[in-house]
Enzyme design. Sequence first.
Site, mmCIF file in Angstrom:
data_model
loop_
_atom_site.group_PDB
_atom_site.id
_atom_site.type_symbol
_atom_site.label_atom_id
_atom_site.label_comp_id
_atom_site.label_asym_id
_atom_site.label_seq_id
_atom_site.Cartn_x
_atom_site.Cartn_y
_atom_site.Cartn_z
ATOM 1 N N ASP A 89 0.867 -1.176 0.000
ATOM 2 C CA ASP A 89 0.000 0.000 0.000
ATOM 3 C C ASP A 89 0.910 1.235 0.000
ATOM 4 O O ASP A 89 2.131 1.106 0.067
ATOM 5 C CB ASP A 89 -0.953 -0.025 1.195
ATOM 6 C CG ASP A 89 -0.217 -0.001 2.517
ATOM 7 O OD1 ASP A 89 1.018 0.222 2.523
ATOM 8 O OD2 ASP A 89 -0.861 -0.196 3.545
ATOM 9 N N ASP A 268 -7.421 -7.936 0.365
ATOM 10 C CA ASP A 268 -6.531 -8.146 1.511
ATOM 11 C C ASP A 268 -7.338 -7.784 2.743
ATOM 12 O O ASP A 268 -8.264 -6.958 2.656
ATOM 13 C CB ASP A 268 -5.303 -7.234 1.445
ATOM 14 C CG ASP A 268 -5.607 -5.838 1.954
ATOM 15 O OD1 ASP A 268 -6.236 -5.066 1.208
ATOM 16 O OD2 ASP A 268 -5.279 -5.522 3.114
ATOM 17 N N CYS A 306 -12.213 -29.241 6.610
ATOM 18 C CA CYS A 306 -11.043 -28.426 6.241
ATOM 19 C C CYS A 306 -9.797 -29.303 6.147
ATOM 20 O O CYS A 306 -9.567 -30.158 7.004
ATOM 21 C CB CYS A 306 -10.849 -27.317 7.275
ATOM 22 S SG CYS A 306 -9.398 -26.291 6.982
ATOM 23 N N CYS A 308 -6.631 -28.163 6.208
ATOM 24 C CA CYS A 308 -5.421 -27.447 6.638
ATOM 25 C C CYS A 308 -4.640 -28.274 7.668
ATOM 26 O O CYS A 308 -5.171 -29.222 8.254
ATOM 27 C CB CYS A 308 -5.769 -26.068 7.190
ATOM 28 S SG CYS A 308 -6.246 -26.040 8.932
ATOM 29 N N CYS A 311 -6.401 -28.448 11.146
ATOM 30 C CA CYS A 311 -7.571 -29.335 11.243
ATOM 31 C C CYS A 311 -7.206 -30.802 11.037
ATOM 32 O O CYS A 311 -7.868 -31.691 11.565
ATOM 33 C CB CYS A 311 -8.640 -28.906 10.247
ATOM 34 S SG CYS A 311 -9.351 -27.302 10.688
ATOM 35 N N HIS A 337 -5.085 -22.027 9.994
ATOM 36 C CA HIS A 337 -6.457 -22.414 9.624
ATOM 37 C C HIS A 337 -7.204 -21.263 8.948
ATOM 38 O O HIS A 337 -7.826 -21.440 7.899
ATOM 39 C CB HIS A 337 -7.260 -22.901 10.835
ATOM 40 C CG HIS A 337 -8.714 -23.012 10.507
ATOM 41 N ND1 HIS A 337 -9.239 -24.085 9.815
ATOM 42 C CD2 HIS A 337 -9.746 -22.132 10.675
ATOM 43 C CE1 HIS A 337 -10.528 -23.871 9.591
ATOM 44 N NE2 HIS A 337 -10.864 -22.696 10.100
HETATM 45 ZN ZN ZN Z 1 -8.519 -25.896 9.067
#
Ligand code: ZN
Length: 377
Positions: A89, A268, A306, A308, A311, A337
């Site tokens: 920015d 963002d 999920c 990730c 998880c 996550h």
């Molecule tokens: Zn997750």
Amino acid sequence: MEYILECTNGKARAGVISTDHGKFLTPSFMPVGTQGTVKAILQRDIKEIGAEIILSNTYHLYLRPGTDILYQAGGLHKFMNWQLPILTDSGGYQVFSLTDLRKIEEEGVQFKSHLDGSTHMFTPEKVIDIQRMIGSDIMMVLDECPPFPATKEYAENSNNLSMRWAERCLNHFNKTKNAYEHSQALFGIVQGGIYPYIREHSASTLTQMNFDGYGIGGLAVGEPAEQMYEMIEVCTETLPTLKPRYLMGVGTPQNILEAIERGVDMFDCVLPTRNGRNAQFFTKFGVINITNNKYKNDFSPVDSSCDCYTCKNFTRAYIRHLFVAKEVLGLELATIHNLYYYQWLVHSARYQIIEENFSNWKKEQLQNLDGDVNRNS
Ligand SMILES: [Zn+2]
């Protein structure tokens, strides 16, 4: 930088942006790396969760470590060892939101550092010079972010100043060279508060200047969501089709889906990282606060659908324990996550646009987000 619009579904767009540090697919979500670090997560893991570009802040990097250190390091990519694209920015937003003592004049904005009270001046030319030293792939122009609510007169004068600053940024950008071997692009920023005709004027003025892409600034500052969506629509209808549109600093998963539907390509926001460090976990079924007592002996993952690292490997009970015990691993697992979830959101949106099913899919997601958070447990 090159933008290719691959396909549209209604106004929603799937595209690809190429930079000298690689490509990223749009719609795209950029994790926020304010101080040259996305808080509580390794660079390796930012890539692992699927982020293809990050955002960093000119104001913060200028004050600390300073552009001389970044230049000696060979630019921010080398300094922080992140070889994928970076957007910075212009620092304008931080000057207006973080510093109490500031003076806006035609030349630029004078402000006192929030770190040590020292006095500094940002001019359109100076923020280009700073971003040249940072070496970001995409730079933003200096703009004034009017407060909310702002009168029509204030919003109009402020936007006119931002347009004059945008032109000075562009002129200086065209006169100066890259500090490093890779090339840099420059985006203009549409302002205009909540006034459609000022937004339209702002977007068409910038379009005539012919930037590489366009930010939509000054939204999600307190106005009702419906008003924000209306402003986004005015902007995307006025901006050129074959350039990327970036909605700055927004927002919730719902905001992002609504903006994608209205033709926004880039986002963002600090929500996934900041709220994650405050024990808020984003899921397809809404936000859960992991410190809630009911998760004390809940040995299921945060979100069983999920994929990730968090998880796949840890339970709600364990993560709750980390937060209650104030262990730093909790912050890291939350960040992984939440960023994974935001990447899932934009990647899925892209897939659905290509499949020409965005609108139906979006409706389903909004229903899930408004529903009972414990449905998936
Ligand atoms: Zn997750």
